[in-house]
Write a protein that holds these residues in place. Sequence first.
Motif, mmCIF file in Angstrom:
data_model
loop_
_atom_site.group_PDB
_atom_site.id
_atom_site.type_symbol
_atom_site.label_atom_id
_atom_site.label_comp_id
_atom_site.label_asym_id
_atom_site.label_seq_id
_atom_site.Cartn_x
_atom_site.Cartn_y
_atom_site.Cartn_z
ATOM 1 N N ASN A 85 29.492 48.475 32.410
ATOM 2 C CA ASN A 85 28.989 47.343 31.231
ATOM 3 C C ASN A 85 28.863 46.183 31.573
ATOM 4 N N GLU A 86 29.782 45.339 32.062
ATOM 5 C CA GLU A 86 29.754 44.310 32.701
ATOM 6 C C GLU A 86 28.717 43.161 33.317
ATOM 7 N N SER A 87 28.774 42.128 32.984
ATOM 8 C CA SER A 87 27.481 41.666 34.259
ATOM 9 C C SER A 87 27.827 41.169 35.398
ATOM 10 N N PRO A 88 27.229 41.671 36.714
ATOM 11 C CA PRO A 88 27.674 40.660 37.488
ATOM 12 C C PRO A 88 27.807 39.442 38.073
ATOM 13 N N GLU A 89 27.537 38.701 37.110
ATOM 14 C CA GLU A 89 28.902 37.782 37.112
ATOM 15 C C GLU A 89 30.064 37.198 36.753
ATOM 16 N N PHE A 90 30.041 37.996 35.578
ATOM 17 C CA PHE A 90 31.976 38.530 34.986
ATOM 18 C C PHE A 90 32.339 39.408 35.829
ATOM 19 N N GLN A 91 32.005 40.251 36.554
ATOM 20 C CA GLN A 91 32.344 40.620 37.984
ATOM 21 C C GLN A 91 33.378 40.247 37.971
ATOM 22 N N MET A 92 31.917 39.255 39.282
ATOM 23 C CA MET A 92 31.976 38.013 40.420
ATOM 24 C C MET A 92 33.619 37.503 39.941
ATOM 25 N N GLU A 93 33.347 36.899 38.733
ATOM 26 C CA GLU A 93 34.229 35.589 37.776
ATOM 27 C C GLU A 93 35.601 36.182 38.054
ATOM 28 N N GLU A 94 35.964 37.759 37.752
ATOM 29 C CA GLU A 94 36.753 38.467 37.058
ATOM 30 C C GLU A 94 37.488 38.694 38.642
ATOM 31 N N LYS A 95 36.547 39.169 39.421
ATOM 32 C CA LYS A 95 37.424 39.428 40.167
ATOM 33 C C LYS A 95 38.142 38.120 41.575
ATOM 34 N N GLU A 96 36.813 36.949 41.451
ATOM 35 C CA GLU A 96 37.793 35.666 42.421
ATOM 36 C C GLU A 96 38.520 35.324 41.713
ATOM 37 N N PHE A 97 38.909 35.123 40.246
ATOM 38 C CA PHE A 97 40.105 34.855 39.515
ATOM 39 C C PHE A 97 41.915 35.417 40.404
ATOM 40 N N MET A 98 41.296 36.960 39.936
ATOM 41 C CA MET A 98 42.481 37.891 40.710
ATOM 42 C C MET A 98 42.693 37.331 41.289
ATOM 43 N N ASP A 99 41.007 37.308 42.685
ATOM 44 C CA ASP A 99 42.133 37.310 43.849
ATOM 45 C C ASP A 99 42.833 35.988 44.478
ATOM 46 N N LYS A 100 42.451 34.972 43.364
ATOM 47 C CA LYS A 100 42.779 33.507 43.577
ATOM 48 C C LYS A 100 44.659 33.520 42.562
ATOM 49 N N LEU A 101 44.792 34.399 41.615
ATOM 50 C CA LEU A 101 45.757 34.624 40.611
ATOM 51 C C LEU A 101 47.089 35.598 41.735
ATOM 52 N N ASN A 102 46.490 36.800 42.794
ATOM 53 C CA ASN A 102 46.993 37.168 43.352
ATOM 54 C C ASN A 102 47.902 36.291 44.599
ATOM 55 N N GLN A 103 46.772 35.562 45.103
ATOM 56 C CA GLN A 103 46.387 34.946 46.145
ATOM 57 C C GLN A 103 47.667 33.984 45.454
ATOM 58 N N ALA A 104 48.061 32.783 44.816
ATOM 59 C CA ALA A 104 49.300 31.813 44.678
ATOM 60 C C ALA A 104 50.127 32.412 44.020
ATOM 61 N N ILE A 105 50.549 33.659 43.254
ATOM 62 C CA ILE A 105 51.697 34.546 43.289
ATOM 63 C C ILE A 105 52.012 34.724 44.840
ATOM 64 N N SER A 106 51.593 35.282 45.167
ATOM 65 C CA SER A 106 52.142 35.535 46.680
ATOM 66 C C SER A 106 52.254 34.238 47.554
ATOM 67 N N GLY A 107 51.943 32.973 47.321
ATOM 68 C CA GLY A 107 52.045 31.825 48.065
ATOM 69 C C GLY A 107 53.102 31.243 47.849
ATOM 70 N N LEU A 108 53.647 31.863 45.978
ATOM 71 C CA LEU A 108 55.374 31.093 45.681
ATOM 72 C C LEU A 108 56.290 31.606 46.467
ATOM 73 N N LYS A 109 57.491 30.748 46.512
ATOM 74 C CA LYS A 109 58.642 31.059 47.137
ATOM 75 C C LYS A 109 58.713 32.847 46.819
ATOM 76 N N GLU A 110 59.177 33.421 47.618
ATOM 77 C CA GLU A 110 60.195 33.933 47.561
ATOM 78 C C GLU A 110 60.872 34.504 46.119
ATOM 79 N N GLY A 111 61.765 33.561 45.963
ATOM 80 C CA GLY A 111 62.540 33.522 44.273
ATOM 81 C C GLY A 111 61.933 33.269 43.383
ATOM 82 N N GLN A 112 61.516 32.534 42.869
ATOM 83 C CA GLN A 112 60.473 32.258 42.654
ATOM 84 C C GLN A 112 59.231 33.229 42.198
ATOM 85 N N ARG A 113 58.413 33.946 43.520
ATOM 86 C CA ARG A 113 57.559 35.209 42.591
ATOM 87 C C ARG A 113 58.728 36.135 42.178
ATOM 88 N N GLU A 114 59.187 36.224 43.284
ATOM 89 C CA GLU A 114 60.805 37.676 42.418
ATOM 90 C C GLU A 114 61.022 37.461 40.144
#
Length: 170
Positions: free
Chosen positions: A97-126
Amino acid sequence: MPEQPVSVCDESVYDQLYREHAEKICYYLYYKYGDMEKAQDIVQDSFAKLWMNCSKIIFGAAKSFLYKIANNASINEAIHQKTVLKYKSTPQKAYTNESPEFQMEEKEFMDKLNQAISGLKEGQREVFLLNRIEKKTYKEIAEMLGISVKAVEKRMHLALVTLRKKIGKI
Protein backbone atom coordinates in the motif's frame (compact mmCIF):
# COMPACT_ATOMS: atom_id res chain seq x y z
CA MET A 1 46.37 -26.99 48.70
CA PRO A 2 45.39 -24.55 45.88
CA GLU A 3 42.36 -25.43 43.83
CA GLN A 4 43.08 -26.81 40.36
CA PRO A 5 41.96 -24.57 37.49
CA VAL A 6 38.87 -25.76 35.65
CA SER A 7 39.83 -27.38 32.35
CA VAL A 8 37.81 -26.63 29.25
CA CYS A 9 38.94 -30.06 27.97
CA ASP A 10 36.79 -31.72 30.64
CA GLU A 11 33.65 -32.86 28.78
CA SER A 12 31.30 -31.81 31.59
CA VAL A 13 32.83 -28.31 31.64
CA TYR A 14 32.66 -28.09 27.86
CA ASP A 15 29.02 -29.25 27.96
CA GLN A 16 28.27 -26.62 30.62
CA LEU A 17 29.84 -23.92 28.45
CA TYR A 18 27.74 -25.07 25.51
CA ARG A 19 24.50 -25.05 27.51
CA GLU A 20 25.23 -21.62 28.98
CA HIS A 21 26.46 -19.81 25.86
CA ALA A 22 25.45 -21.50 22.59
CA GLU A 23 21.94 -20.08 22.42
CA LYS A 24 23.04 -16.59 23.50
CA ILE A 25 25.82 -16.50 20.91
CA CYS A 26 23.42 -17.78 18.26
CA TYR A 27 20.90 -15.01 18.95
CA TYR A 28 23.69 -12.45 19.13
CA LEU A 29 24.83 -13.49 15.65
CA TYR A 30 21.28 -13.69 14.33
CA TYR A 31 20.44 -10.17 15.51
CA LYS A 32 23.72 -8.88 14.20
CA TYR A 33 23.55 -10.49 10.76
CA GLY A 34 19.96 -11.69 10.27
CA ASP A 35 20.55 -15.34 9.27
CA MET A 36 19.60 -17.94 11.88
CA GLU A 37 20.87 -20.93 9.94
CA LYS A 38 24.25 -19.32 9.37
CA ALA A 39 24.33 -18.23 13.04
CA GLN A 40 23.76 -21.83 14.16
CA ASP A 41 26.51 -23.07 11.83
CA ILE A 42 28.95 -20.49 13.15
CA VAL A 43 28.11 -21.37 16.76
CA GLN A 44 28.85 -25.03 16.03
CA ASP A 45 32.14 -24.10 14.34
CA SER A 46 33.06 -21.85 17.27
CA PHE A 47 32.50 -24.62 19.79
CA ALA A 48 34.49 -27.01 17.59
CA LYS A 49 37.39 -24.54 17.63
CA LEU A 50 37.06 -24.23 21.40
CA TRP A 51 37.32 -28.01 21.71
CA MET A 52 40.32 -28.17 19.39
CA ASN A 53 42.07 -25.47 21.44
CA CYS A 54 40.72 -26.50 24.86
CA SER A 55 44.17 -27.08 26.33
CA LYS A 56 45.17 -23.50 25.48
CA ILE A 57 41.99 -21.81 26.76
CA ILE A 58 41.41 -21.22 30.46
CA PHE A 59 37.85 -21.57 31.71
CA GLY A 60 37.52 -17.87 32.54
CA ALA A 61 38.42 -16.88 28.98
CA ALA A 62 36.25 -19.47 27.20
CA LYS A 63 33.21 -17.20 26.86
CA SER A 64 35.15 -14.31 25.32
CA PHE A 65 37.02 -16.79 23.09
CA LEU A 66 33.70 -18.14 21.79
CA TYR A 67 32.26 -14.66 21.13
CA LYS A 68 35.43 -13.52 19.39
CA ILE A 69 35.63 -16.62 17.16
CA ALA A 70 31.90 -16.42 16.35
CA ASN A 71 32.04 -12.71 15.64
CA ASN A 72 35.10 -12.98 13.40
CA ALA A 73 33.53 -15.86 11.46
CA SER A 74 30.35 -13.80 11.04
CA ILE A 75 32.27 -10.80 9.78
CA ASN A 76 34.06 -12.99 7.25
CA GLU A 77 30.72 -14.47 6.20
CA ALA A 78 29.13 -11.02 5.92
CA ILE A 79 31.97 -9.81 3.71
CA HIS A 80 31.52 -12.88 1.54
CA GLN A 81 27.76 -12.35 1.32
CA LYS A 82 28.20 -8.69 0.34
CA THR A 83 30.34 -9.82 -2.56
CA VAL A 84 27.77 -12.44 -3.58
CA LEU A 85 24.84 -10.04 -3.23
CA LYS A 86 26.59 -7.43 -5.30
CA TYR A 87 25.96 -9.62 -8.33
CA LYS A 88 22.37 -10.61 -7.56
CA SER A 89 19.31 -8.48 -8.13
CA THR A 90 17.13 -7.75 -5.13
CA PRO A 91 13.57 -9.16 -5.28
CA GLN A 92 10.70 -6.67 -5.16
CA LYS A 93 7.59 -6.90 -2.98
CA ALA A 94 4.63 -8.34 -4.86
CA TYR A 95 2.13 -5.83 -3.46
CA THR A 96 2.17 -2.96 -0.99
CA ASN A 97 0.00 0.00 0.00
CA GLU A 98 3.04 2.25 0.26
CA SER A 99 3.77 4.74 -2.47
CA PRO A 100 6.78 4.11 -4.71
CA GLU A 101 8.39 7.27 -3.31
CA PHE A 102 7.99 6.03 0.26
CA GLN A 103 9.39 2.61 -0.65
CA MET A 104 12.36 4.23 -2.35
CA GLU A 105 13.02 6.56 0.61
CA GLU A 106 12.66 3.68 3.06
CA LYS A 107 15.07 1.52 1.08
CA GLU A 108 17.56 4.38 0.78
CA PHE A 109 17.35 5.05 4.52
CA MET A 110 17.77 1.37 5.40
CA ASP A 111 20.72 1.07 3.01
CA LYS A 112 22.26 4.19 4.54
CA LEU A 113 21.63 2.91 8.08
CA ASN A 114 23.04 -0.55 7.36
CA GLN A 115 26.05 0.96 5.64
CA ALA A 116 26.62 3.33 8.55
CA ILE A 117 26.34 0.49 11.09
CA SER A 118 28.65 -1.76 9.10
CA GLY A 119 31.10 1.15 8.85
CA LEU A 120 31.43 1.38 12.64
CA LYS A 121 34.53 0.00 14.28
CA GLU A 122 33.97 -3.60 15.39
CA GLY A 123 33.73 -2.81 19.11
CA GLN A 124 31.34 0.07 18.53
CA ARG A 125 29.12 -1.96 16.19
CA GLU A 126 29.05 -4.86 18.62
CA VAL A 127 28.03 -2.68 21.58
CA PHE A 128 25.49 -0.73 19.52
CA LEU A 129 23.74 -3.86 18.22
CA LEU A 130 23.78 -5.65 21.56
CA ASN A 131 22.20 -2.63 23.23
CA ARG A 132 19.77 -1.50 20.54
CA ILE A 133 18.78 -4.85 19.02
CA GLU A 134 19.19 -7.34 21.86
CA LYS A 135 18.22 -4.76 24.50
CA LYS A 136 21.19 -5.72 26.67
CA THR A 137 22.19 -3.36 29.46
CA TYR A 138 25.65 -1.84 29.50
CA LYS A 139 26.51 -4.07 32.47
CA GLU A 140 25.41 -7.21 30.59
CA ILE A 141 27.39 -6.14 27.52
CA ALA A 142 30.47 -5.46 29.66
CA GLU A 143 30.27 -8.94 31.19
CA MET A 144 29.63 -10.56 27.81
CA LEU A 145 32.61 -8.86 26.15
CA GLY A 146 34.92 -8.91 29.15
CA ILE A 147 35.32 -5.12 29.29
CA SER A 148 34.35 -2.41 31.78
CA VAL A 149 30.99 -0.63 31.79
CA LYS A 150 32.89 2.62 31.10
CA ALA A 151 34.38 1.03 27.96
CA VAL A 152 30.87 0.02 26.84
CA GLU A 153 29.63 3.58 27.46
CA LYS A 154 32.51 5.04 25.47
CA ARG A 155 31.98 2.63 22.55
CA MET A 156 28.25 3.41 22.49
CA HIS A 157 28.90 7.14 22.60
CA LEU A 158 31.38 6.93 19.73
CA ALA A 159 28.99 4.71 17.74
CA LEU A 160 26.11 7.18 18.17
CA VAL A 161 28.31 10.15 17.28
CA THR A 162 29.49 8.36 14.14
CA LEU A 163 25.97 7.31 13.13
CA ARG A 164 24.59 10.80 13.69
CA LYS A 165 27.29 12.27 11.48
CA LYS A 166 26.56 9.73 8.72
CA ILE A 167 22.75 9.68 8.74
CA GLY A 168 21.47 12.33 11.13
CA LYS A 169 19.52 11.67 14.32
CA ILE A 170 17.97 8.22 14.46
